[in-house]
Design a protein around this motif. Structure first.
Motif, PDB file in Angstrom:
ATOM      1  N   VAL A  36     -10.025   9.219  39.079  1.00  0.00           N
ATOM      2  CA  VAL A  36      -8.817   8.846  38.331  1.00  0.00           C
ATOM      3  C   VAL A  36      -7.937  10.078  38.114  1.00  0.00           C
ATOM      4  N   GLU A  37      -8.543  11.181  37.682  1.00  0.00           N
ATOM      5  CA  GLU A  37      -7.771  12.380  37.350  1.00  0.00           C
ATOM      6  C   GLU A  37      -7.293  13.124  38.592  1.00  0.00           C
ATOM      7  N   SER A  38      -7.772  12.743  39.746  1.00  0.00           N
ATOM      8  CA  SER A  38      -7.308  13.335  41.008  1.00  0.00           C
ATOM      9  C   SER A  38      -6.299  12.429  41.703  1.00  0.00           C
ATOM     10  N   GLY A  92     -20.496  -4.990  38.313  1.00  0.00           N
ATOM     11  CA  GLY A  92     -20.190  -6.343  38.771  1.00  0.00           C
ATOM     12  C   GLY A  92     -18.711  -6.624  38.920  1.00  0.00           C
ATOM     13  N   CYS A  93     -17.878  -5.588  39.001  1.00  0.00           N
ATOM     14  CA  CYS A  93     -16.443  -5.813  39.189  1.00  0.00           C
ATOM     15  C   CYS A  93     -15.807  -4.556  39.796  1.00  0.00           C
ATOM     16  N   PRO A  94     -14.717  -4.740  40.557  1.00  0.00           N
ATOM     17  CA  PRO A  94     -14.031  -3.577  41.130  1.00  0.00           C
ATOM     18  C   PRO A  94     -13.260  -2.819  40.051  1.00  0.00           C
ATOM     19  N   LEU A  95     -13.251  -1.499  40.178  1.00  0.00           N
ATOM     20  CA  LEU A  95     -12.529  -0.646  39.229  1.00  0.00           C
ATOM     21  C   LEU A  95     -11.174  -0.219  39.769  1.00  0.00           C
ATOM     22  N   PHE A  96     -11.005  -0.296  41.102  1.00  0.00           N
ATOM     23  CA  PHE A  96      -9.753   0.130  41.731  1.00  0.00           C
ATOM     24  C   PHE A  96      -9.162  -0.988  42.579  1.00  0.00           C
ATOM     25  N   GLU A  97      -7.843  -1.056  42.569  1.00  0.00           N
ATOM     26  CA  GLU A  97      -7.145  -1.874  43.555  1.00  0.00           C
ATOM     27  C   GLU A  97      -7.195  -1.127  44.888  1.00  0.00           C
ATOM     28  N   ARG A  98      -7.381  -1.852  45.987  1.00  0.00           N
ATOM     29  CA  ARG A  98      -7.510  -1.214  47.283  1.00  0.00           C
ATOM     30  C   ARG A  98      -6.536  -1.818  48.282  1.00  0.00           C
ATOM     31  N   ARG A  99      -6.067  -0.955  49.172  1.00  0.00           N
ATOM     32  CA  ARG A  99      -5.288  -1.395  50.325  1.00  0.00           C
ATOM     33  C   ARG A  99      -5.899  -0.707  51.529  1.00  0.00           C
ATOM     34  N   ALA A 100      -6.467  -1.516  52.406  1.00  0.00           N
ATOM     35  CA  ALA A 100      -7.285  -0.983  53.490  1.00  0.00           C
ATOM     36  C   ALA A 100      -8.424  -0.186  52.851  1.00  0.00           C
ATOM     37  N   ARG A 101      -8.518   1.105  53.154  1.00  0.00           N
ATOM     38  CA  ARG A 101      -9.590   1.920  52.574  1.00  0.00           C
ATOM     39  C   ARG A 101      -9.074   2.838  51.469  1.00  0.00           C
ATOM     40  N   LEU A 146      -7.431   3.820  47.759  1.00  0.00           N
ATOM     41  CA  LEU A 146      -7.405   3.355  46.377  1.00  0.00           C
ATOM     42  C   LEU A 146      -5.962   3.377  45.897  1.00  0.00           C
ATOM     43  N   GLU A 147      -5.473   2.227  45.440  1.00  0.00           N
ATOM     44  CA  GLU A 147      -4.069   2.097  45.048  1.00  0.00           C
ATOM     45  C   GLU A 147      -3.843   2.308  43.556  1.00  0.00           C
ATOM     46  N   GLY A 148      -4.846   2.004  42.753  1.00  0.00           N
ATOM     47  CA  GLY A 148      -4.694   2.108  41.304  1.00  0.00           C
ATOM     48  C   GLY A 148      -5.852   1.412  40.634  1.00  0.00           C
ATOM     49  N   LEU A 149      -5.882   1.500  39.316  1.00  0.00           N
ATOM     50  CA  LEU A 149      -6.963   0.885  38.562  1.00  0.00           C
ATOM     51  C   LEU A 149      -6.724  -0.616  38.381  1.00  0.00           C
TER      52      LEU A 149
END
Length: 335
Positions: free
Chosen positions: A13-15, A45-54, A56-59
């Motif tokens: 997150v901080e990076s 049991g749940c994703p922490l990040f939104e993803r696009r392809a590989r 990480l787009e955001g929390l």
């Protein structure tokens, strides 16, 4: 779920959600950190990040909520370690101090000398920046202490120890018109002159800008720097009238500091700040006591433990400097 996984999550997150940068920061491999993240998300049991392809787009919404709890949990884990280190009398460790260039050079040095003498096993990391950077470093957990200053009250969400009061001084080249006045300088004397001051002085919310605005005057801050030495060098070069912290004043034959009206600019207070939720290591308290000799150690401990106000007001810069140097000087024995 493990503390290591949570630290990896926080580092990502901080990076800026960049796993490569987070892995470098943790001295880990990218593949290893990616695996830790996957294991944490599986355990929760749940994703922490939104993803696009590989990428990480955001929390996710869950990620934002987990982040708040993870920060608190990791802070408490660090407090447990600090507590047991203190109980064991551990003499090694690291201390991170956020501060400005002026405070680092003119106020912090004698305290660090005392720390090196009494706690040689402690590594000190100075985190440079302006006052806002220092507060943010505390909030983000990137600093244990912050040595900052301002004209108003300290941040409400920090424990604040007042160290000393200081004023700004006006500096001009020898022979400048402002050096020849037969009275103290007033604020309207500076109106119409190009000013050389600290980078923060350009902000509309700065105490300098507010002081001019209250008088219906315009502050023409033409050149800025974070370093008082640079401000004085630019003043010597004729780039404008310098406004510099009194701690950084370095007068020579070619530079003078005219007398100023007491109401020219509001006084500032230097504060040593720390988060109320973080347990201070013994060597951190030793530095605090060295930098605040006007406060009895028992009063400092009551402030840290119970928030009891300190009974002694902050002295002026000259008085504080004399006291802190006397306090931190090594004892000399004679035979």
């Amino acid at each position: 779920m493990t503390l290591t996984q949570l630290r990896g999550f926080l580092a990502i997150v901080e990076s800026g959600h960049n796993i490569t940068l987070a892995a470098q920061r943790l001295h880990a491999t990218q593949s290893g950190l990616s695996k830790q993240l996957a294991q944490l998300e599986t355990a929760l049991g749940c994703p922490l990040f939104e993803r696009r392809a590989r990428a990480l787009e955001g929390l996710t919404d869950a990620g934002r909520q987990v982040l708040a709890h993870a920060r608190r949990l990791l802070a408490e884990a660090d407090n447990i370690q600090a507590l047991t280190d203190n109980l064991r009398g551990e003499r090694h460790g690291a201390l991170r101090i956020a501060t400005t260039h002026t405070q680092a050079r003119h106020a912090l040095a004698p305290g660090l000398q005392a720390l090196e003498r009494d706690w040689p096993g402690v590594a000190v990391h100075v985190v440079p920046g302006d006052d806002a950077d220092g507060v943010q470093a505390l909030v983000d957990g990137h600093a244990d202490l912050a040595l900052l200053s301002g004209t108003g009250a300290p941040p409400a969400d920090c424990i604040a120890v007042p160290l000393y009061r200081w004023r700004r001084r006006v500096v001009v080249p020898a022979g400048h018109a402002l050096a020849g006045l037969d009275r103290p300088l007033r604020l309207d004397d500076l109106a119409g002159h190009r000013l050389v001051s600290y980078a923060s002085s350009q902000s509309p919310g700065s105490s300098l800008q507010r002081a001019f605005a209250r008088r219906g005057l315009h502050a023409d801050v033409a050149v800025t720097a974070r370093d008082g030495d640079l401000i004085q060098a630019y003043t010597r070069a004729g780039l404008g009238v310098g406004i510099v912290a009194e701690m950084a004043l370095d007068l020579r034959e070619d530079l003078v500091a005219p007398a100023i009206d007491e109401a020219l600019l509001p006084p500032c207070t230097a504060w040593l700040l720390m988060p109320p939720t973080r347990l201070l290591r013994d060597f951190g308290f030793a530095l605090l006591a060295a930098l605040a000799p006007q406060h009895a150690p028992v009063d400092l401990r009551r402030l840290l433990a119970d928030g009891q106000p300190l009974p002694t007001p902050a002295p002026d810069w000259s008085t504080w400097r004399a006291a802190v140097h006397a306090h931190t000087l090594p004892l000399v024995t004679t035979r």
